[in-house]
Enzyme design. Structure first.
Site, PDB file in Angstrom:
ATOM      1  N   SER A 119       0.813  -1.212   0.000  1.00 48.63           N
ATOM      2  CA  SER A 119       0.000   0.000   0.000  1.00 48.63           C
ATOM      3  C   SER A 119       0.843   1.258   0.000  1.00 48.63           C
ATOM      4  CB  SER A 119      -0.820   0.074   1.286  1.00 48.63           C
ATOM      5  OG  SER A 119      -1.748  -0.932   1.355  1.00 48.63           O
ATOM      6  N   HIS A 140      -0.751  -2.428  -7.150  1.00 49.96           N
ATOM      7  CA  HIS A 140      -1.534  -2.084  -5.962  1.00 49.96           C
ATOM      8  C   HIS A 140      -3.028  -2.117  -6.271  1.00 49.96           C
ATOM      9  CE1 HIS A 140      -2.628   1.092  -2.701  1.00 49.96           C
ATOM     10  NE2 HIS A 140      -2.823  -0.128  -2.261  1.00 49.96           N
ATOM     11  N   ASN A 190      -2.968   6.207  -1.198  1.00 48.34           N
ATOM     12  CA  ASN A 190      -2.886   6.290   0.264  1.00 48.34           C
ATOM     13  C   ASN A 190      -2.254   7.576   0.777  1.00 48.34           C
ATOM     14  OD1 ASN A 190      -4.255   3.999   1.175  1.00 48.34           O
ATOM     15  ND2 ASN A 190      -2.605   2.730   0.358  1.00 48.34           N
TER      16      ASN A 190
HETATM   17  C1  LIG Z   1      -5.562   0.619   1.854  1.00 48.01           C
HETATM   18  C2  LIG Z   1      -5.121   0.591   0.436  1.00 48.01           C
HETATM   19  O1  LIG Z   1      -3.942   0.297   0.192  1.00 48.01           O
HETATM   20  C3  LIG Z   1      -5.973   0.962  -0.700  1.00 48.01           C
HETATM   21  C4  LIG Z   1      -7.426   0.724  -0.565  1.00 48.01           C
HETATM   22  O2  LIG Z   1      -7.906  -0.318  -0.935  1.00 48.01           O
HETATM   23  S1  LIG Z   1      -8.307   1.938   0.153  1.00 48.01           S
HETATM   24  C5  LIG Z   1      -9.955   1.336   0.143  1.00 48.01           C
HETATM   25  C6  LIG Z   1     -10.606   1.530  -1.207  1.00 48.01           C
HETATM   26  N1  LIG Z   1     -11.957   1.086  -1.135  1.00 48.01           N
HETATM   27  C7  LIG Z   1     -12.981   1.920  -0.847  1.00 48.01           C
HETATM   28  O3  LIG Z   1     -12.796   3.112  -0.690  1.00 48.01           O
HETATM   29  C8  LIG Z   1     -14.316   1.258  -0.720  1.00 48.01           C
HETATM   30  C9  LIG Z   1     -15.391   2.230  -0.333  1.00 48.01           C
HETATM   31  N2  LIG Z   1     -16.662   1.523  -0.273  1.00 48.01           N
HETATM   32  C10 LIG Z   1     -17.380   1.219  -1.376  1.00 48.01           C
HETATM   33  O4  LIG Z   1     -17.005   1.533  -2.506  1.00 48.01           O
HETATM   34  C11 LIG Z   1     -18.667   0.463  -1.149  1.00 48.01           C
HETATM   35  O5  LIG Z   1     -19.101   0.691   0.167  1.00 48.01           O
HETATM   36  C12 LIG Z   1     -18.539  -1.073  -1.405  1.00 48.01           C
HETATM   37  C13 LIG Z   1     -18.239  -1.318  -2.888  1.00 48.01           C
HETATM   38  C14 LIG Z   1     -17.461  -1.726  -0.558  1.00 48.01           C
HETATM   39  C15 LIG Z   1     -19.859  -1.751  -1.033  1.00 48.01           C
HETATM   40  O6  LIG Z   1     -20.847  -1.183  -1.823  1.00 48.01           O
HETATM   41  P1  LIG Z   1     -22.326  -0.957  -1.294  1.00 48.01           P
HETATM   42  O7  LIG Z   1     -23.115  -0.503  -2.467  1.00 48.01           O
HETATM   43  O8  LIG Z   1     -22.270  -0.140  -0.077  1.00 48.01           O
HETATM   44  O9  LIG Z   1     -22.763  -2.376  -0.776  1.00 48.01           O
HETATM   45  P2  LIG Z   1     -23.335  -3.618  -1.529  1.00 48.01           P
HETATM   46  O10 LIG Z   1     -24.550  -3.290  -2.324  1.00 48.01           O
HETATM   47  O11 LIG Z   1     -23.453  -4.639  -0.451  1.00 48.01           O
HETATM   48  O12 LIG Z   1     -22.165  -4.041  -2.508  1.00 48.01           O
HETATM   49  C16 LIG Z   1     -22.062  -3.641  -3.865  1.00 48.01           C
HETATM   50  C17 LIG Z   1     -21.381  -4.781  -4.612  1.00 48.01           C
HETATM   51  O13 LIG Z   1     -20.079  -4.989  -4.079  1.00 48.01           O
HETATM   52  C18 LIG Z   1     -19.924  -6.358  -3.650  1.00 48.01           C
HETATM   53  N3  LIG Z   1     -19.109  -6.401  -2.444  1.00 48.01           N
HETATM   54  C19 LIG Z   1     -19.289  -5.686  -1.318  1.00 48.01           C
HETATM   55  N4  LIG Z   1     -18.329  -5.991  -0.428  1.00 48.01           N
HETATM   56  C20 LIG Z   1     -17.540  -6.898  -1.014  1.00 48.01           C
HETATM   57  C21 LIG Z   1     -16.375  -7.591  -0.596  1.00 48.01           C
HETATM   58  N5  LIG Z   1     -15.810  -7.380   0.601  1.00 48.01           N
HETATM   59  N6  LIG Z   1     -15.808  -8.467  -1.465  1.00 48.01           N
HETATM   60  C22 LIG Z   1     -16.343  -8.684  -2.675  1.00 48.01           C
HETATM   61  N7  LIG Z   1     -17.433  -8.048  -3.126  1.00 48.01           N
HETATM   62  C23 LIG Z   1     -18.020  -7.178  -2.297  1.00 48.01           C
HETATM   63  C24 LIG Z   1     -21.339  -6.822  -3.370  1.00 48.01           C
HETATM   64  O14 LIG Z   1     -21.438  -8.239  -3.509  1.00 48.01           O
HETATM   65  C25 LIG Z   1     -22.134  -6.108  -4.429  1.00 48.01           C
HETATM   66  O15 LIG Z   1     -22.033  -6.818  -5.635  1.00 48.01           O
HETATM   67  P3  LIG Z   1     -23.256  -6.885  -6.684  1.00 48.01           P
HETATM   68  O16 LIG Z   1     -23.306  -5.517  -7.297  1.00 48.01           O
HETATM   69  O17 LIG Z   1     -22.822  -7.955  -7.624  1.00 48.01           O
HETATM   70  O18 LIG Z   1     -24.484  -7.182  -5.920  1.00 48.01           O
HETATM   71  N1  LIG Z   2      -6.533  -3.952   3.483  1.00 52.70           N
HETATM   72  C1  LIG Z   2      -6.585  -3.150   2.438  1.00 52.70           C
HETATM   73  O1  LIG Z   2      -7.549  -2.416   2.254  1.00 52.70           O
HETATM   74  C2  LIG Z   2      -5.448  -3.130   1.472  1.00 52.70           C
HETATM   75  C3  LIG Z   2      -4.247  -3.717   1.761  1.00 52.70           C
HETATM   76  N2  LIG Z   2      -3.235  -3.691   0.847  1.00 52.70           N
HETATM   77  C4  LIG Z   2      -1.951  -4.320   1.161  1.00 52.70           C
HETATM   78  O2  LIG Z   2      -2.089  -5.720   0.936  1.00 52.70           O
HETATM   79  C5  LIG Z   2      -1.240  -6.421   1.857  1.00 52.70           C
HETATM   80  C6  LIG Z   2      -2.070  -7.419   2.641  1.00 52.70           C
HETATM   81  O3  LIG Z   2      -3.090  -6.731   3.323  1.00 52.70           O
HETATM   82  P1  LIG Z   2      -4.414  -7.482   3.827  1.00 52.70           P
HETATM   83  O4  LIG Z   2      -4.814  -8.527   2.871  1.00 52.70           O
HETATM   84  O5  LIG Z   2      -5.370  -6.429   4.202  1.00 52.70           O
HETATM   85  O6  LIG Z   2      -3.848  -8.177   5.156  1.00 52.70           O
HETATM   86  P2  LIG Z   2      -4.394  -9.442   5.962  1.00 52.70           P
HETATM   87  O7  LIG Z   2      -3.894  -9.277   7.347  1.00 52.70           O
HETATM   88  O8  LIG Z   2      -5.842  -9.633   5.696  1.00 52.70           O
HETATM   89  O9  LIG Z   2      -3.635 -10.673   5.249  1.00 52.70           O
HETATM   90  C7  LIG Z   2      -2.253 -10.881   5.216  1.00 52.70           C
HETATM   91  C8  LIG Z   2      -2.048 -12.384   5.040  1.00 52.70           C
HETATM   92  O10 LIG Z   2      -0.663 -12.643   4.776  1.00 52.70           O
HETATM   93  C9  LIG Z   2      -0.257 -13.718   5.612  1.00 52.70           C
HETATM   94  N3  LIG Z   2       1.187 -13.658   5.799  1.00 52.70           N
HETATM   95  C10 LIG Z   2       1.894 -12.869   6.638  1.00 52.70           C
HETATM   96  N4  LIG Z   2       3.214 -13.085   6.460  1.00 52.70           N
HETATM   97  C11 LIG Z   2       3.320 -14.037   5.489  1.00 52.70           C
HETATM   98  C12 LIG Z   2       4.422 -14.707   4.868  1.00 52.70           C
HETATM   99  N5  LIG Z   2       5.674 -14.415   5.229  1.00 52.70           N
HETATM  100  N6  LIG Z   2       4.178 -15.619   3.905  1.00 52.70           N
HETATM  101  C13 LIG Z   2       2.909 -15.938   3.539  1.00 52.70           C
HETATM  102  N7  LIG Z   2       1.821 -15.347   4.103  1.00 52.70           N
HETATM  103  C14 LIG Z   2       2.041 -14.407   5.068  1.00 52.70           C
HETATM  104  C15 LIG Z   2      -1.041 -13.507   6.895  1.00 52.70           C
HETATM  105  O11 LIG Z   2      -1.052 -14.662   7.682  1.00 52.70           O
HETATM  106  P3  LIG Z   2      -1.250 -14.485   9.300  1.00 52.70           P
HETATM  107  O12 LIG Z   2      -2.649 -14.031   9.477  1.00 52.70           O
HETATM  108  O13 LIG Z   2      -0.999 -15.863   9.818  1.00 52.70           O
HETATM  109  O14 LIG Z   2      -0.227 -13.487   9.751  1.00 52.70           O
HETATM  110  C16 LIG Z   2      -2.408 -13.174   6.321  1.00 52.70           C
HETATM  111  O15 LIG Z   2      -3.124 -14.331   5.947  1.00 52.70           O
HETATM  112  C17 LIG Z   2      -0.534  -5.370   2.703  1.00 52.70           C
HETATM  113  O16 LIG Z   2       0.698  -5.049   2.115  1.00 52.70           O
HETATM  114  C18 LIG Z   2      -1.497  -4.186   2.608  1.00 52.70           C
HETATM  115  O17 LIG Z   2      -0.879  -2.967   2.822  1.00 52.70           O
HETATM  116  C19 LIG Z   2      -3.382  -3.109  -0.384  1.00 52.70           C
HETATM  117  C20 LIG Z   2      -4.564  -2.540  -0.737  1.00 52.70           C
HETATM  118  C21 LIG Z   2      -5.687  -2.463   0.182  1.00 52.70           C
END
Ligand SMILES: CC(=O)CC(=O)SCCNC(=O)CCNC(=O)[C@H](O)C(C)(C)COP(=O)(O)OP(=O)(O)OC[C@H]1O[C@@H](n2cnc3c(N)ncnc32)[C@H](O)[C@@H]1OP(=O)(O)O
Ligand SMILES: NC(=O)C1=CN([C@@H]2O[C@H](COP(=O)(O)OP(=O)(O)OC[C@H]3O[C@@H](n4cnc5c(N)ncnc54)[C@H](OP(=O)(O)O)[C@@H]3O)[C@@H](O)[C@H]2O)C=CC1
Length: 283
Positions: A119, A140, A190
């Site tokens: 991320s 990503h 991010n």
């Molecule tokens: C941290 C990082 O490194 C980067 C990141 O990822 S940052 C996070 C980026 N993501 C966001 O910002 C998500 C923000 N949230 C949203 O866009 C929406 O709330 C959401 C798409 C998650 C859910 O949408 P919603 O309209 O509120 O709910 P809902 O109607 O239940 O879901 C819409 C669709 O998404 C699907 N869905 C929801 N959650 C899901 C999940 N966890 N996994 C897979 N599919 C999912 C549903 O099945 C539904 O599919 P259909 O259209 O086929 O029915």
């Molecule tokens: N969460 C988010 O919204 C997003 C996350 N990311 C990035 O994706 C990556 C994973 O995040 P996320 O899926 O949320 O994390 P989770 O904690 O859901 O999953 C991480 C998984 O990796 C496993 N793991 C840890 N170390 C090892 C290893 N050495 N070899 C194999 N498996 C390992 C963990 O096992 P255990 O539980 O046993 O430790 C766990 O099952 C991170 O780099 C995160 O920054 C990117 C975009 C969005």
């Protein structure tokens, strides 16, 4: 280079989603996790989401069976030996990621591309743990992977054009939109999103409003699909903290300091939805 077989390392919420999308798009996929329990949970989640997609008539039963037939599981990195691409999605920690990449470098075939779903961490530093930095790249995905359309593609200092082009092509084959970004802390997504989430946590910490009200303000007032605290719980509070730390250290600017409340919740094991408790409780 044609990519046919993909290993995804880490069967958490991101790894399982990436494996699902790759298998649905016709790639053979090995989902790897060192923890057997996490692996089985990831595989079950994929099956559950595919079943839901069949129920909603988004895909047919045959699509579901074909997708599952393209998917295998593994607890050993050496199973990368016949993969053309490996996508790493383990915890957001540089030491863990560099250890995985350096081991992987010994198992994956010479032509294979090694991608990280990090991320925020520098791709150049991850690449330096291997003997093929030209074939290392950031890929990503956004959460939830099956729904979100974007993939940020991050070139490290030594990433080759051939590697970049192969990953850009693959991203299009996954029906996602690639955007190229430079190797700076937090990339674009991010760097912009996480300070907003951190600020929302400060707003709770300072007692300005309740988590529910802060989320309502952002949902109804700025049309965000989820409020920032619901989103933080959804992403994982550990991941949010790691990202803030990378921004803070990477830019050396106090504006990125993580909120003490975020640190406290992570120390308590309140990691959000995945552990059942964060800013909200999940039963
Ligand atoms: C941290 C990082 O490194 C980067 C990141 O990822 S940052 C996070 C980026 N993501 C966001 O910002 C998500 C923000 N949230 C949203 O866009 C929406 O709330 C959401 C798409 C998650 C859910 O949408 P919603 O309209 O509120 O709910 P809902 O109607 O239940 O879901 C819409 C669709 O998404 C699907 N869905 C929801 N959650 C899901 C999940 N966890 N996994 C897979 N599919 C999912 C549903 O099945 C539904 O599919 P259909 O259209 O086929 O029915
Ligand atoms: N969460 C988010 O919204 C997003 C996350 N990311 C990035 O994706 C990556 C994973 O995040 P996320 O899926 O949320 O994390 P989770 O904690 O859901 O999953 C991480 C998984 O990796 C496993 N793991 C840890 N170390 C090892 C290893 N050495 N070899 C194999 N498996 C390992 C963990 O096992 P255990 O539980 O046993 O430790 C766990 O099952 C991170 O780099 C995160 O920054 C990117 C975009 C969005």
């Amino acid at each position: 280079m044609a990519i046919k077989k993909v290993m995804v390392i880490g069967a958490g919420q991101m790894g399982a989603g990436i494996a699902q999308v790759c298998a649905q798009s016709g790639f053979n996929v090995v989902l790897n996790d060192m923890n057997e329990e996490a692996l089985q949970k990831g595989m079950k989640n994929i099956e559950k989401l595919l079943t839901r997609a069949v129920e909603k008539e988004r895909i047919t039963n045959t699509d579901k069976t074909d997708t599952l037939n393209r998917l295998t599981s593994s607890t050993q990195l050496k199973d990368a030996r016949d993969c053309d691409l490996v996508i790493e999605a383990v915890v957001e920690n540089m030491d863990v990621k560099t250890k995985v990449f350096s081991e992987l470098d010994g198992f994956a075939p010479k032509h294979a591309i090694l991608a990280s779903n990090t991320s925020s961490l520098p791709i150049t530093e991850i690449a330096a743990a291997t003997n093929r930095p030209d074939q290392v790249i950031g890929m990503h995905f956004m959460n939830p992977v099956p729904v979100m359309k974007l993939v940020e593609i991050i070139r490290g200092l030594q990433t080759s054009d051939e590697t970049f082009n192969a990953i850009q092509t693959m991203t299009n084959e996954l029906s996602k939109t690639p955007v190229e970004v430079k190797d700076f802390p937090g990339f674009v997504s991010n760097r912009v999103l996480m300070p907003m989430i951190n600020e929302a946590i400060y707003t709770v910490y300072e007692g300005v409003a309740s988590p529910e009200d802060i989320d309502t303000v952002m949902k109804l007032g700025t049309n965000h699909p989820m409020g920032p605290l619901t989103l933080a719980d959804f992403i994982g509070l550990d991941t949010c903290l790691y990202i803030m730390e990378v921004l803070h250290e990477g830019f050396g600017d106090s504006k990125y300091r993580p909120c003490p409340l975020l640190r406290q919740y992570v120390k308590a094991g309140w990691l959000g939805k995945k552990t059942g408790r964060g800013f909200y409780q999940y039963s």
